[in-house]
Write an enzyme that holds these catalytic residues in place. Structure first.
Site, mmCIF file in Angstrom:
data_model
loop_
_atom_site.group_PDB
_atom_site.id
_atom_site.type_symbol
_atom_site.label_atom_id
_atom_site.label_comp_id
_atom_site.label_asym_id
_atom_site.label_seq_id
_atom_site.Cartn_x
_atom_site.Cartn_y
_atom_site.Cartn_z
ATOM 1 N N GLU A 132 50.121 32.174 42.235
ATOM 2 C CA GLU A 132 49.620 32.042 41.082
ATOM 3 C C GLU A 132 49.605 33.366 40.999
ATOM 4 O O GLU A 132 48.859 34.568 41.461
ATOM 5 C CB GLU A 132 47.574 31.388 41.589
ATOM 6 N N CYS B 181 42.579 36.914 36.217
ATOM 7 C CA CYS B 181 44.175 36.447 36.003
ATOM 8 C C CYS B 181 43.772 35.812 34.721
ATOM 9 O O CYS B 181 45.089 35.519 33.687
ATOM 10 C CB CYS B 181 44.526 35.508 36.756
#
Length: 511
Positions: A269, A303
Site C-alpha cells: 500500500e 494516502c
C-alpha cells in the site's frame, strides 16, 4: 540523555493504556523488552518529548520471530470461528479504551482528535468484520471430468504474516491486516512506524492481555518498535511468507524486490496522487465541502488525500472562489483542541519538505492562490495551500505529503480522465457529476485506472467492507474487505478419487 521521572500533567492519561515515561519497545513471547536504541516519541504540535522507548535490536527480533513461529503451530489448529472469537475480544478491549487510544494517536501522530478516535474505531470495526469472516473462509467444489472423482479448493493459513505500518495511519492499517490475518490462522509480526512507537505499544498491550486471558501463546501477536533494520529483517526473513508494507513507493519497491528474491509474497500500500474531477453539471456546494476535508484533513498526510482538483472550464472560477472562501475558515492549531481542522505535519522534516515543495512549485510556474507558508510556532504547522498549475508540470506527478491542492482546468471528460491517469500512482479518484453516462464511463474500462473509483464523494473515507488499495506505483495490494482475505492464505486444489480405478491407467497390468 533525558530521563523521565513522571509524565507532564497533560500526558497522565497515558497510564490508562499502559504507557510509561520510559517503555520497552519489543513484545517478545509475552514479555516486554528492548536492547536497541533509546528514542523519544515527540508531540508534533510542539516538538517536545512525550515518552521514551527502547527500540528492538536484531537479537530481540530473532527471539520474537522464533517464538511466533512456534505459536503459529497452535494458532492455526484452532478452528476459524474460535479465532474469530479472540478477535472479537480484541475489539471489545479496544472499545473499552477508545477515547484514550484516540487521544494518544492524535497526540503522537498529529491528526485532530475526531480523526484519532475514528481511526481506532476503524480497527474495532475491522475486528467485527473479521468475526463474521471467520465463518466464511469458504473454498469451492469443482466438477471433475473423471468418474468417481471430485475436486475442491482448500484454503489454509500461511503461518506468519509480517505487517509494517506507516505513521499516518498507525492503527487502521494494522487493523486491515492483522484482524484478517489472525482469523485466517496466521500469527502476526508487527513493526510500527518508528515515529509512533507509543501507539504500537498501547495497541499491543491490549492484544496481549486478550491472548493471556484466553491462555493462548502471547507470541501469536509479536510487535517491535524500531527503524529500517527491523523492517529489513522482516523483508529478508524466509520464515515470513507474506509481508504487508505501507509507505512510500520508493521504499515499497525495495521491500518488494527483497521479498521477491526469496519468493515471498508482498502486499503493498504505497503512494497516492489522487484526483477529484468536477464536471460542468456537478453539485458545486457538495463538491466544495468534499474537497475541503479531503485536501486538508490529516494535514494532507493521508494516502487518499485529494492532491489534484480537476475543474471543468465552465465552472472553474465559481469552484475556485467558493473553495478559497472555505479555506479561510480552516482553523490551524493543537489537534487535541475542539474546532481545530488542520493539525501539524508529523515531523520537522515534513515541514522542511513542505517548504522545499513550495519552492519547486513556484519554479515550475505554479501560482499560490492561498497558503504556501509555514506557521511560525514550536510545532510543525503549515498553511493549507491551493496552487493553480499546469497538468504537465513535473511536480504534479509527485506526491507532496502535506495540505497542498493543485487546481487544474480541463475542457472535456476524456481530457479529465487522461489527466487523472497520467500520474505514476493509482490509488483513489473521484468525479462529481449528475450524468449517468459519465458515471458509467468513469467506472468502466476507459475511465479511472485507480483501485478506488468514487462518484460524488471525496477521494478519502474508504469503507472497510471494500478492498482497499491501488494500482501502478501504489503497489497493487488489497487490504480490509471483499475477498482480500485470500492474500493471507494459501490455496490448494485437491483431487480426490473415491472409486477403485484410475481412468488414465485402464488396460495397464501392474502385476
Amino acid at each position: 540523555m533525558m530521563i523521565y521521572i513522571s509524565f507532564a500533567k497533560e500526558y497522565e492519561f497515558l497510564t490508562e493504556i499502559g504507557i510509561e515515561p520510559r517503555n520497552s519497545g519489543s513484545f517478545v513471547n509475552g514479555s516486554w523488552k528492548g536492547s536497541g536504541s533509546v528514542v523519544s516519541s515527540v508531540n508534533p504540535a510542539n516538538n517536545k518529548p512525550i515518552a521514551e522507548v527502547v527500540e528492538a535490536s536484531s537479537q530481540d527480533y530473532e527471539e520474537g520471530i522464533q517464538a511466533c513461529i512456534e505459536a503459529s503451530k497452535i494458532w492455526m489448529k484452532l478452528p476459524a470461528p474460535k479465532r474469530g472469537e479472540i478477535v472479537r475480544q480484541i475489539g471489545d478491549a479496544l472499545r473499552a479504551k477508545l477515547e484514550y487510544l484516540g487521544r494518544l494517536l492524535s497526540l503522537e501522530m498529529g491528526k485532530i482528535l475526531p480523526e484519532g478516535i475514528g481511526e481506532v474505531q476503524e480497527v474495532i470495526d475491522m475486528c467485527d468484520f473479521a468475526v463474521g469472516l471467520s465463518r466464511q473462509l469458504n473454498g469451492s467444489v469443482i466438477p471433475s471430468e473423471r468418474p468417481n472423482h471430485m475436486m475442491l479448493e482448500m484454503w489454509n493459513p500461511l503461518g506468519v504474516v509480517g505487517v509494517i505500518t506507516a505513521f499516518n495511519f498507525p492503527c487502521a492499517v494494522l487493523g486491515w491486516n492483522a484482524c484478517i490475518a489472525l482469523v485466517c490462522g496466521n500469527c502476526v509480526v508487527w513493526k510500527g512506524a518508528p515515529t509512533t512507537p507509543l501507539i504500537t505499544i498501547a495497541m499491543t498491550k491490549l492484544v496481549g492481555e486478550v491472548l493471556e486471558k484466553n491462555k493462548l501463546p502471547a507470541a501469536i501477536f509479536t510487535s517491535f518498535c524500531g527503524g529500517a533494520e527491523i523492517g529489513q529483517a522482516i523483508a529478508k526473513d524466509t520464515r515470513i511468507p507474506l509481508v504487508s508494507f505501507t509507505g512510500s513507493s520508493k521504499v515499497g519497491l525495495m521491500v518488494q524486490q527483497t521479498v521477491s528474491q526469496r519468493f515471498g509474497k508482498c502486499l503493498l500500500e504505497l503512494s497516492g496522487n489522487n484526483a477529484l474531477i468536477i464536471m460542468d453539471d456537478a453539485d458545486i456546494k457538495l463538491a466544495v465541502r468534499s474537497i475541503l476535508f479531503a485536501a486538508v484533513g490529516t494535514a494532507g498526510q493521508r494516502c487518499t488525500t485529494c492532491r489534484r482538483l480537476l475543474v471543468h472550464e465552465t465552472v472553474y472560477d465559481s469552484v475556485v472562489d467558493q473553495l478559497l472562501e472555505a479555506y479561510k475558515q480552516v482553523k490551524i492549531g493543537d489537534p487535541l483542541e475542539k474546532g481545530t481542522l488542520l493539525g501539524p505535519l508529523h515531523t520537522r522534516a515534513s515541514r522542511e519538505n513542505f517548504e522545499k515543495g513550495i519552492k519547486v512549485i513556484k519554479s515550475q510556474g505554479g501560482k499560490i492562490l492561498t497558503g504556501g507558508s509555514i506557521v511560525e510556532s514550536e510545532g510543525n504547522f503549515v498553511q493549507a495551500t491551493i496552487v493553480e498549475i499546469s497538468p504537465s508540470a513535473d511536480v504534479v506527478k509527485e506526491e507532496l505529503f502535506g495540505p497542498v491542492l493543485y487546481v487544474l482546468k480541463f475542457k472535456t471528460f476524456e481530457e479529465a480522465v487522461q489527466i487523472n491517469n497520467s500520474v505514476p500512482q493509482g490509488l483513489s479518484s473521484s468525479i462529481f457529476t449528475r450524468s449517468p453516462e459519465v458515471i458509467f464511463k468513469w467506472i468502466g474500462p476507459q475511465g479511472s485506472d485507480c483501485g478506488i473509483v468514487n462518484v460524488n464523494i471525496p477521494t478519502n473515507g474508504a469503507e472497510i467492507g471494500g478492498a482497499f488499495g491501488g494500482e501502478k506505483g501504489t503497489g497493487g495490494g488489497r487490504e480490509a474487505g471483499s475477498d482480500s482475505w485470500k492474500q493471507y492464505m494459501r490455496r490448494s486444489t485437491c483431487t480426490i478419487n473415491y472409486g477403485s480405478e484410475l481412468p488414465l491407467a485402464q488396460g495397464i497390468n501392474f502385476g
